[in-house]
Design a protein around this motif. Sequence first.
Motif, PDB file in Angstrom:
ATOM      1  N   GLY A 104      24.282  30.834  29.413  1.00  0.00           N
ATOM      2  CA  GLY A 104      24.102  29.808  30.433  1.00  0.00           C
ATOM      3  C   GLY A 104      24.535  30.269  31.802  1.00  0.00           C
ATOM      4  N   LEU A 105      24.251  29.431  32.788  1.00  0.00           N
ATOM      5  CA  LEU A 105      24.592  29.717  34.176  1.00  0.00           C
ATOM      6  C   LEU A 105      25.348  28.511  34.739  1.00  0.00           C
ATOM      7  N   ALA A 106      26.564  28.745  35.280  1.00  0.00           N
ATOM      8  CA  ALA A 106      27.375  27.657  35.831  1.00  0.00           C
ATOM      9  C   ALA A 106      28.195  28.202  36.985  1.00  0.00           C
ATOM     10  N   TYR A 107      28.864  27.307  37.693  1.00  0.00           N
ATOM     11  CA  TYR A 107      29.712  27.750  38.802  1.00  0.00           C
ATOM     12  C   TYR A 107      30.972  28.422  38.257  1.00  0.00           C
ATOM     13  N   GLU A 108      31.373  29.489  38.929  1.00  0.00           N
ATOM     14  CA  GLU A 108      32.540  30.274  38.530  1.00  0.00           C
ATOM     15  C   GLU A 108      33.769  29.389  38.340  1.00  0.00           C
ATOM     16  N   GLU A 109      33.975  28.455  39.267  1.00  0.00           N
ATOM     17  CA  GLU A 109      35.132  27.562  39.207  1.00  0.00           C
ATOM     18  C   GLU A 109      35.131  26.718  37.938  1.00  0.00           C
ATOM     19  N   GLN A 110      33.941  26.342  37.478  1.00  0.00           N
ATOM     20  CA  GLN A 110      33.834  25.479  36.306  1.00  0.00           C
ATOM     21  C   GLN A 110      34.207  26.192  35.008  1.00  0.00           C
ATOM     22  N   VAL A 111      34.008  27.502  34.975  1.00  0.00           N
ATOM     23  CA  VAL A 111      34.195  28.220  33.710  1.00  0.00           C
ATOM     24  C   VAL A 111      35.401  29.143  33.708  1.00  0.00           C
ATOM     25  N   ALA A 112      36.143  29.198  34.804  1.00  0.00           N
ATOM     26  CA  ALA A 112      37.274  30.138  34.915  1.00  0.00           C
ATOM     27  C   ALA A 112      38.280  29.952  33.781  1.00  0.00           C
ATOM     28  N   GLU A 113      38.610  28.708  33.466  1.00  0.00           N
ATOM     29  CA  GLU A 113      39.604  28.454  32.418  1.00  0.00           C
ATOM     30  C   GLU A 113      39.080  28.860  31.041  1.00  0.00           C
ATOM     31  N   TYR A 114      37.821  28.595  30.786  1.00  0.00           N
ATOM     32  CA  TYR A 114      37.236  28.973  29.491  1.00  0.00           C
ATOM     33  C   TYR A 114      37.213  30.494  29.329  1.00  0.00           C
ATOM     34  N   ILE A 115      36.944  31.198  30.434  1.00  0.00           N
ATOM     35  CA  ILE A 115      36.926  32.660  30.376  1.00  0.00           C
ATOM     36  C   ILE A 115      38.344  33.187  30.157  1.00  0.00           C
ATOM     37  N   ALA A 116      39.312  32.602  30.867  1.00  0.00           N
ATOM     38  CA  ALA A 116      40.702  33.040  30.716  1.00  0.00           C
ATOM     39  C   ALA A 116      41.193  32.847  29.287  1.00  0.00           C
ATOM     40  N   LYS A 117      40.738  31.795  28.630  1.00  0.00           N
ATOM     41  CA  LYS A 117      41.142  31.518  27.251  1.00  0.00           C
ATOM     42  C   LYS A 117      40.230  32.197  26.230  1.00  0.00           C
ATOM     43  N   ARG A 118      39.288  32.988  26.722  1.00  0.00           N
ATOM     44  CA  ARG A 118      38.350  33.761  25.901  1.00  0.00           C
ATOM     45  C   ARG A 118      37.453  32.874  25.031  1.00  0.00           C
ATOM     46  N   ARG A 119      37.219  31.684  25.507  1.00  0.00           N
ATOM     47  CA  ARG A 119      36.257  30.820  24.816  1.00  0.00           C
ATOM     48  C   ARG A 119      34.851  31.097  25.306  1.00  0.00           C
ATOM     49  N   LEU A 120      34.755  31.736  26.484  1.00  0.00           N
ATOM     50  CA  LEU A 120      33.473  32.178  27.025  1.00  0.00           C
ATOM     51  C   LEU A 120      33.609  33.610  27.535  1.00  0.00           C
ATOM     52  N   VAL A 121      32.506  34.324  27.492  1.00  0.00           N
ATOM     53  CA  VAL A 121      32.449  35.701  27.995  1.00  0.00           C
ATOM     54  C   VAL A 121      31.534  35.716  29.207  1.00  0.00           C
ATOM     55  N   ARG A 122      32.017  36.295  30.291  1.00  0.00           N
ATOM     56  CA  ARG A 122      31.188  36.389  31.494  1.00  0.00           C
ATOM     57  C   ARG A 122      30.487  37.736  31.526  1.00  0.00           C
ATOM     58  N   VAL A 123      29.204  37.709  31.874  1.00  0.00           N
ATOM     59  CA  VAL A 123      28.410  38.942  31.940  1.00  0.00           C
ATOM     60  C   VAL A 123      27.702  39.014  33.295  1.00  0.00           C
ATOM     61  N   LEU A 124      27.240  40.196  33.632  1.00  0.00           N
ATOM     62  CA  LEU A 124      26.482  40.434  34.873  1.00  0.00           C
ATOM     63  C   LEU A 124      27.253  39.984  36.118  1.00  0.00           C
ATOM     64  N   GLU A 125      28.568  40.103  36.092  1.00  0.00           N
ATOM     65  CA  GLU A 125      29.379  39.610  37.204  1.00  0.00           C
ATOM     66  C   GLU A 125      29.062  40.332  38.507  1.00  0.00           C
ATOM     67  N   ASP A 126      28.760  41.616  38.436  1.00  0.00           N
ATOM     68  CA  ASP A 126      28.489  42.365  39.657  1.00  0.00           C
ATOM     69  C   ASP A 126      27.072  42.115  40.186  1.00  0.00           C
ATOM     70  N   TRP A 127      26.325  41.247  39.523  1.00  0.00           N
ATOM     71  CA  TRP A 127      24.979  40.879  39.988  1.00  0.00           C
ATOM     72  C   TRP A 127      24.949  39.459  40.589  1.00  0.00           C
ATOM     73  N   THR A 128      26.089  38.806  40.699  1.00  0.00           N
ATOM     74  CA  THR A 128      26.102  37.420  41.190  1.00  0.00           C
ATOM     75  C   THR A 128      26.899  37.324  42.494  1.00  0.00           C
ATOM     76  N   PRO A 129      26.225  37.467  43.636  1.00  0.00           N
ATOM     77  CA  PRO A 129      26.909  37.390  44.934  1.00  0.00           C
ATOM     78  C   PRO A 129      27.240  35.942  45.295  1.00  0.00           C
ATOM     79  N   PRO A 130      28.038  35.722  46.323  1.00  0.00           N
ATOM     80  CA  PRO A 130      28.370  34.353  46.735  1.00  0.00           C
ATOM     81  C   PRO A 130      27.139  33.589  47.226  1.00  0.00           C
ATOM     82  N   ILE A 131      27.174  32.267  47.061  1.00  0.00           N
ATOM     83  CA  ILE A 131      26.148  31.382  47.609  1.00  0.00           C
ATOM     84  C   ILE A 131      26.838  30.440  48.611  1.00  0.00           C
TER      85      ILE A 131
END
Length: 301
Positions: free
Chosen positions: A241-268
Amino acid sequence: MIMTNEMNELAAFAIVARERSFTRAATKLGVSQSALSHTIRRLEQRLELKLLARTTKSVAPTAAGVALLEDLSPALEQIRHALDKARSIRRRPEGRLRIVMSRSAAVMVLLPRLRAFAEAYPDIVLDVVTVTGPVDLVAGEFDAGIQLGEYIQKDMIAVRVTPELRLAVIGSPRYFASRRIPEKPKDLNDHRCITLRLAGGPYRWEFEQGRKSVTINVNGPLIIDDTHLVIQAALAGVGVGLAYEEQVAEYIAKRRLVRVLEDWTPPIPGFFMYYPSRQHQPAALSALVKALQHSEQRPTR
């Protein structure tokens, strides 16, 4: 139906009758005595009634004038009260504001500041409507909206209410356990993607890295119109899925979600509050703009 000129004449008559003086009434109205006298004569001619008895030294209402003044006074007082109430909307932060925004904007922008705002301005009611995609404020009878900067019409006043944002491509560890982690945007073609629907249809995922720009029309088992639901589906292992970084930061920190392609997502650009005009702005709207604006950002456009 009483026209504007007739209303002005009746109001002028009431002031002259109460003051019992053309001189004092003209001063109060900010007009000349001759203009005021002409106004009263015009009213008397229209009604075919003598309303004021005049001498060189005094002015007094006739019997017909007294009767008319008694009937007029409650109506004129009601009009004065209505006008004072309307002016107070401009001066005092009170009343109802109709605001339109996405659910993501409501959660990320409004809710964190809502308690402080409600305590500071107890007489303001925020009537919030959540939608997906751009909205015509005037046609929808909204006072203001909150939207991503790229979707705001150029003739709107826009005030930044968040810093720049970043999107995050995410999936659950369970989903990626049996699938290869995408290393480039085109690798998403081999994945089950959770598509976000905007007003114009399914969102095309846009990526940048340096001078490279890639747009992917993703496919998958689910098309949905809210990033919070995208996150829940990703947590359940439905797909990427695709969501705002702020929305998923906690899930990523707790390893409930894995972030991919981070270097392909510039600021909006982020979210902006927008409204049609800065002229005659209600005090309630000014208060909300001040409460939500990011940093020292000033209104633009």
